[in-house]
Enzyme design. Sequence first.
Site, PDB file in Angstrom:
ATOM      1  CD  GLU A   7      -5.089  -0.697  -4.409  1.00  0.00           C
ATOM      2  OE1 GLU A   7      -5.706  -1.118  -3.443  1.00  0.00           O
ATOM      3  OE2 GLU A   7      -4.343  -1.396  -5.118  1.00  0.00           O
ATOM      4  CG  ASP A  80      -3.906  -2.437  -1.526  1.00  0.00           C
ATOM      5  OD1 ASP A  80      -3.320  -3.087  -2.415  1.00  0.00           O
ATOM      6  OD2 ASP A  80      -3.476  -1.357  -1.082  1.00  0.00           O
ATOM      7  CE1 TYR A 293      -2.272  -3.579   1.078  1.00  0.00           C
ATOM      8  CE2 TYR A 293      -3.606  -4.384   2.908  1.00  0.00           C
ATOM      9  CZ  TYR A 293      -3.321  -3.412   1.968  1.00  0.00           C
ATOM     10  OH  TYR A 293      -4.080  -2.276   1.912  1.00  0.00           O
TER      11      TYR A 293
END
Length: 1212
Positions: A7, A80, A293
Amino acid sequence: MKLVVVESPAKAKTIEKYLGSGYQVLASYGHIRDLPSKDGSVNPDNGFSMVWQNYPDKAHRLKAIEDAVKESDSLILATDPDREGEAISWHILELLKTKKLLPDDVERVTFNAITKAAVTDAMAHPRQLDNDLINAYLARRALDYLVGFTLSPILWRKLPGAKSAGRVQSVALRLVVDREQEIEGFKPQEYWSVEADMEADSIGFTSRLIQWRGQKLEKLSIADKTQAEAAQSDVESGHFTVSNVETKPVSRNPQPPFTTSTLQQEAARKLGFAASHTMRLAQSLYEEGLITYMRTDGVQMDESAIAAARKTITQRYDGGYVPDKPRQYQVKAKNAQEAHEAIRPTDFSRDKAASGDHARLYELIWKRALASQMASAKLERTTVDLTDGTGQNVLRVTGQVVLFSGFLTLYEESADDNANDRDGKEGRARLPLLRAGDAPLKKEVRADQHFTQPPPRYSEASLVKKMEDLGIGRPSTYASVIQVLKDRAYVTLERNRFIPSEAGRLLTAFLERFFERYVSYDFTAGLEDSLDEISGGRADWQKVLDAFWHDFKPKTAEVMEQQPSAITAELDKFLEPWLFPDKGDGHDPRECPSCHTGRLALKGGRFGAFIACSNYPECKYTRGFGQGEDGVDDNEPVLLGYMPENSDDDGYMAFSDQGDILPANTASASETGVTDGGIAANAAFSGKGNSASHTDRDDLPFDPDEPASSTGNVASSQSRMTGDETASSGNSRDSSAHGVSTTAGIDAESQAGISNQALAGKNNAGRTAVSDNKGNNSSSTIAAARKGGSTDDNATVSDPDGDIGSGASSSGQDADNRLLSHRNGDIDSRAIPADHKDSSSDQNASHALSPDRNSDDASVSNSDKKIDSKAVSTGHDVGNAITSDNSPSDNVAHLASTPSSATSSVKVALETENNDTAASKADEQAKEEEESRKARAVTRRTGRFGPYIQLGEGKNAKRVSVPRDVNPREVDFSLASRLLALPREIGLHPESGKMIIAGTGRYGPYLNCDGKYARLSSTEELLDIDIDRAVVKLAEAAQNKGRTGATLSREPLKVFGDSPVTEKPVQLMNGRYGPYVTDGETNASLPKDTTPESLTFEEALALLEARAKMPKKKKTKKAAAKKPAAKKTTTKKAAPKKATTKTATPKSATTDNATSEDGDATPAKSPAKKAVAKKTTAKKPASKSATKKAPSSKTTAAKKTSKATPKDEVAE
C-alpha cells in the site's frame, strides 16, 4: 524478477530492504478505485453489481505497476492482512485482468509485522485471495453507498444545513446527541456526607459515616442540611472505638496488549491524541517495522513475542516480576475478530524509538505489551469500622497497601472519569495499625453538601469504547467515523469533550423521526454481525444486502414525497418537549418573548434550523436551535466580549496549548514591574536603554504605540500651554497625566527668601528638597530611587552648577522619587510659552511631581530665589524620576510660568485651575475608557457577504469571516478571539528551521512553511494543530506533490462521473474566486454553506443545472458601459467640467467603503480604486500642456476613468 505490490511507499522501502535484488517493490498508495458518486454505481436489480472508477490521481501509480508487471515473472500482492488490504489486492488483480496484463503466477502473502523474519516467512508460504473477505468488503461498501447515496439527497432537499448521513456515522452522532439530552434533562439531587478526621500513632486518616441511628446509609440517605447537622452532632458527641478490622489480600492483573480500540482510548487519555492522529502515528510505526499491524481486534501475542517479552522483563527487573506461566488473553469485545496479533513492538529490547509523538506512542505500546506479561501486583486492603458507645453510629475507613508492585512498576491503565464516583479516590489511603478496642483521636467532624452530577460528555476515548461495547462499526473505522462528524461540523470539541452542534442535533432528530430503525443501536450492530458472518463464509453477501434494501428503499421514497414544510412541522412536534418545555407555571412556552402575540416555531434557514416568531417580519425575534430562551436579532451586532488591553497593535492574541488567551506582547511581572498588587513604580520596556514609568493597566501614563527615544531617554508627550494652564511633562499621553506649574517673578517672595509651596498628595506625602551648591538653600532629604537593588530611604540630591531642570526618568525598581537634573545647568525652554520666556529663560528652574499614594512632596530652591516650584498631584502611582541628560537639547522639560503680583492670587488661580483640570481630566478619562472599550469589543455580525467577526469600530476595525464549517450562532468569544488571531505561528520546522504558519485563505485552512503549503481539513484542525502534526501534514503534502496557487487551481480537487448533458467528466476545481464545479461547458460556484469535501455528484449536477438556466446578462452590460467611454475620451473640452463633477464621485466611494466596514466582513475595494483613478485624471486635463506631455499610460487611465463616469455626469 518478481513484482511485490504493497500500500505505502514506506512499507515498500522497508520490505525491499529485506527481499534483496530479485524483487521489485511498488506501492499503490492505498485504494486505487472506488464507487463513483453517481446513480447506478450499485445496481440492486442486477445482484448488486457495482461499477468502479479509478482515482484520477492514481493514474501514474497504476501505470508504474502495469509497466512493471510486463517485465516481471510473477506478481506478489502483499497488502495489509485485513478486509481492506484484501480489497486493495483484489482491485489491483481485477484491473490487471481487464487490461490482460495479469501474469500466470499471482500470489497473496500477509505478515503481521514488517520484520525480516516475518517477511521472509510470508514469502515462503503464499496463498490465494480470500474471497470471503472480499465479499464482506463488497457488502460493506455497497451498504455504505446505498445508505449515503439514498439518504443524503433527501437531507439536501428536506433538511436545510444537513450535509450527509451514513450507516455508522449517524449512529455515532446519535450517541453524542443522546448523551447531551441526558445532561440537559438531568435534575441534580442534593445529598450530604458526614466525615471525621482522625489520628492514631501520628498518622491521620478520614472516616465516613456509614450507619446513623441504627440505619445503614446509602449515598442519598442524608438529603438535607438539617439531617446532616444532626448526624454531625451525633458523631461529634460520640466516643468511637475500633469495632472491626478486616484485612484481605488483593491481586491486580495486568491488562492485555493493545487492540486498535484500546490503543485509541488510552492514547486519548494518557497522551491527548485524537483517534485519527493515533492511527496515523501507528501506521507510520508499523511501516517502519517498529510495531505489529495496528488494525486488529486480537489481544494475543505470538509465542516468540511472549518469550522475548519475558526475557526482557528478567533482564530489566528480576525473576519475581515474571509469572510462572506465560499469560494468555481472550478478547471480550463484541464482534471481535482475532485473526491478528495484538499491537506490540517488534523488538522488546528496544524501549525507545522515533521522535516526537511517534516516540510517545511507541513507548505507550511498548510498556503496555511488556506489562501484559509481568507478574500481578499484590495488595492488602484493610477496612476498619469504628462504633460509638450507643452502637447506633458507625464510621468506616478503607485503605490499602501495595505489598508487591509487579506490573504496576511499569504501567497502570488510565480510566475515564465518572462524575458521581466519590469512591474512586478512596481506598488508597495509608492507615495506621489499628486493633479492636483502639480509640483514635477525633480531630474534626464535618458535614459536606453534594449534588448528583449528570453523566459526562463523551471524550474520544469514551466514545470509541461505547461504540465498541455496542458493536457499532469496526475498530479500523472508529477514527474515520469520528473525523467525519468533526469535518461535517455535526459535533464540536470543548475541553476534549464532544458537544453536538445544532446541525447535528437536527439531523439526529430527523433520522430518529423518519428513519428510526436505521439509526438504532441494535440494527447497526446487527449489520456488523452480518458482515462478520460474510467474512467467515457463513452468509451470502447478496442476500444480506437484499434483506436490507427491501425495507429501506420504500421508506426513503415515502419521505422524499413529503414537502420540506411538512418535514419541518413534523420535527417541530417531535422536538417540542425539548425546544418548548412546559415549566408548569401556566405560561405558554411557545409565546414570543418579544412581541408576546406571536408563537414560536421551528424554521429552516440557510445555516440550519432556528426558532422564530410567527409574526415575522414585524417581529424579528429568533434564537438558535437549542439556544434556550435568550433570542437574538440577526440584524444587530452580538457582543461576544472584550480583548485584553495589553494585546498587540493589531489585536492579535497568543494562545496556550489549552487554548487559553494570552496577551501577545506582555512581559513577566519582573520585567514590567506590574505585581499582583497592581502597581510598581518603574517598568522596563524593550529598546536600547528605553524606560518608561508604568502605572495601572487601565491608565497607562505613556503611549505604547509611540517608540521610545533611542538615546536612553523616555519618550514623552510634550504639550504647549498658555496662561495659567498646567504644562505636561514626563511620560504622559495628555496634559492631565502629570501636571507641573511654576510661578516666577514674585518680588515679595524673593525678598523674604524662597517659599516652596507644595500641593500635597492625598496619602502620606513626605517632603523632598532640591538645592544647589551655592549655599542659597539647605538640602533636605529625598526618598531616592533604589538603583541596583539599593534600599536607601534618604538621599540628598544637589546640582553642582546650581541649575536644576527636568528630564527623562530612570529605570530603577520601586522608585518613589526620581530627580531630573542637567549636567550643563541649562534649562530647555522649548515648552515655555513665548510671552514668559524672558522672565524664565535665564533662571534656574525645577519641578517635582507629587503622586497620590506613597510618594513625596517636592520643593525646589535655586540660587536666584526667584522661582517658586509647585508639586502637583498627578493621580498616578508614579514617583519623581531621577535621570540625567547629556545635553540641554535632549532635555524634555515642560515649564509654564505665570507672572503674578501676590502669593494669594497665585493660590486662588491654582485652586481654580486644579478644579477645572480635575473635571476635564475626568471627562477625558471617561472618553478614553469608552473609546478603549469600543476598540477592544469583539462582536459577531452579518453583512452582505455573510457572517463575520469584528474587533473594534470604524474603518480601523479588524474583521474576519466566519468559516464555512462553523455555525455562526455557535461562535463564542474564545473562538472569535482565535479566529482574529489568525494567521498564527505554530513553531519552527525541525529540518528547515523556518516558521510554520497556520492560516486561512480563499481555498480554506492551510499550513505554510517557507513557501510550501499543505491543506487542513477543517477550522478545528487549523486552530488546534500542533508542531508535530504540522510537520507530518507538510511532509504528506510534499510526498503527494501538492501544489499551491495557480498551479493548484488547474488540477481537479475531485472528479465525479460524466455529465448527462455534456458527457464530459464533472470536476471540482479551485478557481480565482473559490471552489467550483464544471462539466466542461458550464461552471458553477459552490454555495457558502457547502464545503468542497462534502460535495457529492448529485449536488454538483444540481448546481450546474441551476447555473445553466440562469440568463447571461453580464456581457451585455459591459458592452453598454463601453459606449459612453469612447465619447468621453474624444471630448477634450469637457475635461475642466469633469474636475467639478468628480469631486462628488470619491464621496460615493467613501460612502460605500464606510458601509462595508460597518456591515460586511469584506470591504468593497473596487469603488475605492475607481475614485483614485477619477481624481488623477480630473487634475491632468486642466492643463493643456500637461495633457500634451502625458504618456500613453496616463491616457489609458483617462479612458478607464471615462468608462466609469456616466454620460449625464459629464453634461452636468
